[in-house]
Design a protein around this motif. Structure first.
Motif, PDB file in Angstrom:
ATOM      1  N   LEU A   1       0.829  -1.201   0.000  1.00 48.96           N
ATOM      2  CA  LEU A   1       0.000   0.000   0.000  1.00 48.96           C
ATOM      3  C   LEU A   1       0.868   1.257   0.000  1.00 48.96           C
ATOM      4  CD1 LEU A   1      -2.803  -1.047   2.531  1.00 48.96           C
ATOM      5  CD2 LEU A   1      -2.901  -1.044   0.029  1.00 48.96           C
ATOM      6  N   VAL A   2       2.014   1.186   0.677  1.00 50.16           N
ATOM      7  CA  VAL A   2       2.955   2.312   0.642  1.00 50.16           C
ATOM      8  C   VAL A   2       3.546   2.457  -0.752  1.00 50.16           C
ATOM      9  CG1 VAL A   2       5.149   3.186   1.535  1.00 50.16           C
ATOM     10  CG2 VAL A   2       3.486   2.188   3.104  1.00 50.16           C
ATOM     11  N   ARG A   3       3.981   1.365  -1.348  1.00 51.08           N
ATOM     12  CA  ARG A   3       4.564   1.401  -2.696  1.00 51.08           C
ATOM     13  C   ARG A   3       3.559   1.933  -3.720  1.00 51.08           C
ATOM     14  NH1 ARG A   3       7.641  -4.486  -3.055  1.00 51.08           N
ATOM     15  NH2 ARG A   3       9.531  -3.877  -1.923  1.00 51.08           N
ATOM     16  N   ALA A   4       2.288   1.617  -3.503  1.00 48.14           N
ATOM     17  CA  ALA A   4       1.254   2.053  -4.437  1.00 48.14           C
ATOM     18  C   ALA A   4       0.880   3.520  -4.240  1.00 48.14           C
ATOM     19  CB  ALA A   4       0.013   1.185  -4.288  1.00 48.14           C
ATOM     20  N   GLY A   5       1.422   4.157  -3.199  1.00 48.78           N
ATOM     21  CA  GLY A   5       1.115   5.554  -2.949  1.00 48.78           C
ATOM     22  C   GLY A   5      -0.194   5.764  -2.217  1.00 48.78           C
ATOM     23  N   LEU A   6      -0.718   4.711  -1.568  1.00 53.23           N
ATOM     24  CA  LEU A   6      -1.992   4.800  -0.866  1.00 53.23           C
ATOM     25  C   LEU A   6      -1.822   5.092   0.622  1.00 53.23           C
ATOM     26  CD1 LEU A   6      -3.549   1.741  -2.677  1.00 53.23           C
ATOM     27  CD2 LEU A   6      -4.538   4.041  -2.728  1.00 53.23           C
ATOM     28  N   LEU A   7      -0.652   4.772   1.155  1.00 49.61           N
ATOM     29  CA  LEU A   7      -0.317   5.049   2.546  1.00 49.61           C
ATOM     30  C   LEU A   7       1.071   5.650   2.622  1.00 49.61           C
ATOM     31  CD1 LEU A   7      -1.335   1.881   4.653  1.00 49.61           C
ATOM     32  CD2 LEU A   7      -2.371   4.154   4.799  1.00 49.61           C
ATOM     33  N   LYS A   8       1.327   6.390   3.694  1.00 52.09           N
ATOM     34  CA  LYS A   8       2.667   6.881   3.963  1.00 52.09           C
ATOM     35  C   LYS A   8       3.410   5.859   4.814  1.00 52.09           C
ATOM     36  CE  LYS A   8       1.111  11.692   3.880  1.00 52.09           C
ATOM     37  NZ  LYS A   8       0.917  12.929   4.670  1.00 52.09           N
ATOM     38  N   ALA A   9       4.732   5.847   4.675  1.00 49.97           N
ATOM     39  CA  ALA A   9       5.533   4.857   5.389  1.00 49.97           C
ATOM     40  C   ALA A   9       5.362   4.972   6.899  1.00 49.97           C
ATOM     41  CB  ALA A   9       7.000   4.993   5.005  1.00 49.97           C
ATOM     42  N   ASP A  10       5.342   6.191   7.421  1.00 50.19           N
ATOM     43  CA  ASP A  10       5.210   6.333   8.870  1.00 50.19           C
ATOM     44  C   ASP A  10       3.818   5.900   9.339  1.00 50.19           C
ATOM     45  OD1 ASP A  10       3.973   8.495   7.647  1.00 50.19           O
ATOM     46  OD2 ASP A  10       4.580   9.944   9.169  1.00 50.19           O
ATOM     47  N   GLU A  11       2.809   6.067   8.491  1.00 47.28           N
ATOM     48  CA  GLU A  11       1.474   5.589   8.830  1.00 47.28           C
ATOM     49  C   GLU A  11       1.457   4.063   8.902  1.00 47.28           C
ATOM     50  OE1 GLU A  11      -1.189   9.158   6.774  1.00 47.28           O
ATOM     51  OE2 GLU A  11      -0.699   7.338   5.641  1.00 47.28           O
ATOM     52  N   ALA A  12       2.147   3.425   7.968  1.00 47.51           N
ATOM     53  CA  ALA A  12       2.189   1.969   7.948  1.00 47.51           C
ATOM     54  C   ALA A  12       2.846   1.416   9.203  1.00 47.51           C
ATOM     55  CB  ALA A  12       2.934   1.488   6.701  1.00 47.51           C
ATOM     56  N   GLU A  13       3.860   2.098   9.696  1.00 49.90           N
ATOM     57  CA  GLU A  13       4.519   1.667  10.931  1.00 49.90           C
ATOM     58  C   GLU A  13       3.519   1.649  12.092  1.00 49.90           C
ATOM     59  OE1 GLU A  13       7.536   0.632  11.392  1.00 49.90           O
ATOM     60  OE2 GLU A  13       8.924   1.578   9.990  1.00 49.90           O
ATOM     61  N   VAL A  14       2.746   2.716  12.221  1.00 50.97           N
ATOM     62  CA  VAL A  14       1.771   2.824  13.302  1.00 50.97           C
ATOM     63  C   VAL A  14       0.664   1.792  13.120  1.00 50.97           C
ATOM     64  CG1 VAL A  14       0.089   4.325  14.436  1.00 50.97           C
ATOM     65  CG2 VAL A  14       2.269   5.263  13.641  1.00 50.97           C
ATOM     66  N   LEU A  15       0.196   1.636  11.904  1.00 49.87           N
ATOM     67  CA  LEU A  15      -0.882   0.688  11.631  1.00 49.87           C
ATOM     68  C   LEU A  15      -0.468  -0.739  11.951  1.00 49.87           C
ATOM     69  CD1 LEU A  15      -2.214   2.235   8.310  1.00 49.87           C
ATOM     70  CD2 LEU A  15      -3.493   2.045  10.456  1.00 49.87           C
ATOM     71  N   HIS A  16       0.769  -1.080  11.637  1.00 48.20           N
ATOM     72  CA  HIS A  16       1.229  -2.426  11.966  1.00 48.20           C
ATOM     73  C   HIS A  16       1.213  -2.657  13.470  1.00 48.20           C
ATOM     74  CE1 HIS A  16       3.381  -6.182  11.993  1.00 48.20           C
ATOM     75  NE2 HIS A  16       4.289  -5.663  12.798  1.00 48.20           N
ATOM     76  N   ALA A  17       1.622  -1.661  14.229  1.00 48.54           N
ATOM     77  CA  ALA A  17       1.622  -1.790  15.685  1.00 48.54           C
ATOM     78  C   ALA A  17       0.197  -1.925  16.222  1.00 48.54           C
ATOM     79  CB  ALA A  17       2.321  -0.590  16.311  1.00 48.54           C
ATOM     80  N   ILE A  18      -0.730  -1.150  15.672  1.00 47.12           N
ATOM     81  CA  ILE A  18      -2.140  -1.247  16.104  1.00 47.12           C
ATOM     82  C   ILE A  18      -2.695  -2.625  15.792  1.00 47.12           C
ATOM     83  CG2 ILE A  18      -4.471  -0.391  15.660  1.00 47.12           C
ATOM     84  CD1 ILE A  18      -3.228   2.360  15.124  1.00 47.12           C
TER      85      ILE A  18
END
Length: 414
Positions: free
Chosen positions: A355-372
Motif C-alpha cells: 500500500l505504501v509502494r502504491a502511494g496509498l499510505l505513507k511509510a510512517d502511517e504503515a509503521e503505526v498501523l502495523h503496531a495497532i
C-alpha cells in the motif's frame, strides 16, 4: 485442485514476499492476540485524526462475522462442516484454524465464548456509540428450498446473532440470513424485522442462491415493502466452502433483478476479486473482471439503489481497485465501510508495504498501523481506511457514518 481457497492466497504470498519487510517481523504469521491497546497507540495522532469529522454515534461497521463450533454450553447452534476438522481436507482444515486464530478464539471457555469475548474486547477501543453489525449465515439449500448440511460450510443461526445484539445493544446490531427458496422465507423475513434485523445477507455461491432467479421475486417484493437492504457477496468467494457450488451466482450482473424490484442492494467487497462472465455480451461471452461489471452496474439507471461495501478491499489481492474508489466523488455516498472481521486479524493478507509502494499510505502511517494491528485488528482496519489517500482524495465521512442507511429511525441515505 477442484476449488479455490482463501488459503491458496496465503501460500502464494510466501516467505519471500515478506523478506525484508519493515512491517512484518520474521516468523510472525499468526495473530499475536495482544491485550489492550497501549496508551501511546490509543492516543496516537493517526488514531485521533481518524475520528476527525465523524460522529461516532453514526459509525456502524456493517460487515462483522460471528463464528464458532457450537460445542459446549454456548447454545449458539453454530455449525461448521466436519470436513474442516479432517486432515483429509487439508485446505479446509487449515482454513478453519486460520480464521479462529485471527479471532483469538481459543481457551478454556470454549471457541464460541472466546470469539465473542475477543470481539467485545476489541470494541472497547472505539468511542461509545460505534456499533458492529453481526452476520448470520444460512445453510445451503437446493432449488426446492431444502437445506443440506453436507453442502453447508458454516451455519450461524439468526437466533444466535439476534440474541447477541439484544444482549449487547450498546455495541451490536444484527443482520439476518434467509434463503429465498424456503417455503417460509417471507414469514422468516417478517419475524427477523420484528426482531430488529437491519438487513439480510446472502453469500450466493455458498448458500445455493441465484440472485437473478424468479424464485427470489417474492422475497424481493417483501424486502422492498419493508425497505430492508439486501447485502450480497459479489466476485470470487474464497473464504467459505463453495465446493460444488456455482461461483457464477456471485456475478454482479445478477443484482439487476433485485435492483429492478426496487430493493436497496449492497454489493459486498465491490466485486473486487476474480472474474465473471459478461452476460451482456451474449451467451458465448468471455469473462472480465468482476469489478468491471460492478462499475458498469453502479453507472446504470437501475443501479441508483446499488451500494458497495469496503470490506476486505485493502487486502493484497484486492487493493488495486482502491484508486478508482477513492477518485470517484460520485460514489462516495454509496460506499459503506465494513471490516469483514475476523479477516483483519489474518496478518499476511494485508501488505502494508505494498500500500505504501502504491502511494496509498505513507511509510510512517504503515509503521503505526502495523503496531495497532497486533493489538486490535478492528481498529487497525478502521484507521487504515481513514488514512488511505490517492491524489489527495480520501474516503468521505459518509462512507463511515453508515447508520442512516440501516436505521430507519434516522432516515435512509439515497
Amino acid at each position: 485442485m477442484k476449488r479455490r481457497s482463501f488459503l491458496l492466497g496465503l501460500g502464494a504470498v510466501g516467505a519471500a514476499a515478506w523478506a525484508g519487510s519493515r512491517w512484518w517481523p520474521d516468523g510472525e504469521w499468526r495473530n499475536p492476540c495482544l491485550p489492550g491497546l497501549p496508551q501511546a497507540l490509543a492516543e496516537h495522532p493517526l488514531v485521533r485524526a481518524a475520528w476527525d469529522g465523524l460522529d461516532p454515534t453514526q459509525v456502524w461497521d456493517m460487515h462483522v462475522h460471528v463464528a464458532g463450533t457450537g460445542t459446549g454450553d454456548s447454545g449458539s447452534g453454530m455449525r461448521v462442516n466436519p470436513t474442516m476438522d479432517s486432515l483429509a481436507h487439508p485446505i479446509l482444515y487449515t482454513q478453519k484454524r486460520v480464521f479462529m486464530d485471527a479471532a483469538c478464539a481459543s481457551g478454556d471457555s470454549g471457541v464460541d465464548a472466546a470469539y465473542l469475548d475477543r470481539l467485545l474486547h476489541l470494541a472497547t477501543a472505539f468511542p461509545p456509540g460505534v456499533k458492529f453489525m453481526l452476520y448470520a449465515m444460512e445453510q445451503f439449500h437446493d432449488d426446492g428450498g431444502h437445506a443440506h448440511d453436507v453442502h453447508t460450510g458454516i451455519h450461524v443461526p439468526n437466533a444466535y446473532v439476534r440474541t447477541l445484539a439484544q444482549t449487547y445493544p450498546q455495541r451490536f446490531e444484527w443482520v439476518a440470513s434467509i434463503h429465498p427458496y424456503r417455503a417460509d422465507a417471507i414469514a422468516r423475513l417478517e419475524q427477523a424485522i420484528r426482531d430488529g434485523a437491519r438487513a439480510v445477507k446472502w453469500l450466493p455461491s455458498a448458500m445455493g442462491i441465484h440472485p437473478a432467479s424468479a424464485q427470489c421475486d417474492a422475497f424481493y417484493a417483501a424486502l422492498k415493502r419493508h425497505d430492508l437492504p439486501l447485502i450480497v457477496h459479489t466476485g470470487t468467494e474464497l473464504s467459505v466452502n463453495s465446493e460444488g457450488h456455482s461461483q457464477d451466482h456471485n456475478n454482479p450482473l445478477h443484482l439487476r433483478r433485485p435492483l429492478a424490484a426496487g430493493v436497496r442492494v449492497v454489493a459486498a467487497h465491490c466485486a473486487s476479486l476474480g472474474q465473471d462472465r459478461d452476460w451482456d455480451a451474449g451467451d458465448q461471452a468471455g469473462k472480465v473482471s468482476s469489478f468491471t461489471l460492478f462499475t458498469r452496474l453502479m453507472n446504470e439507471p437501475v443501479g441508483v439503489k446499488l451500494y458497495g461495501d469496503l470490506s476486505a478491499i485493502p487486502q493484497f489481492h484486492r487493493y488495486r481497485i482502491l484508486p478508482t474508489l477513492l477518485e470517484n466523488a460520485g460514489w462516495q455516498a454509496r460506499l459503506l465501510n465494513a471490516s469483514d472481521y475476523p479477516l483483519p486479524g489474518i496478518l499476511p493478507i494485508y501488505l502494508l508495504k505494498e500500500l505504501v509502494r502504491a502511494g496509498l499510505l505513507k511509510a510512517d502511517e504503515a509503521e503505526v498501523l502495523h503496531a495497532i494491528r497486533r493489538h486490535n485488528p478492528l481498529l487497525f482496519d478502521f484507521v487504515m481506511k481513514r488514512s488511505l489517500t490517492w491524489n489527495g482524495k480520501q474516503f468521505d465521512a459518509r462512507c463511515f457514518e453508515t447508520r442512516a442507511f440501516f436505521d430507519r429511525t434516522t432516515g435512509v441515505s439515497t
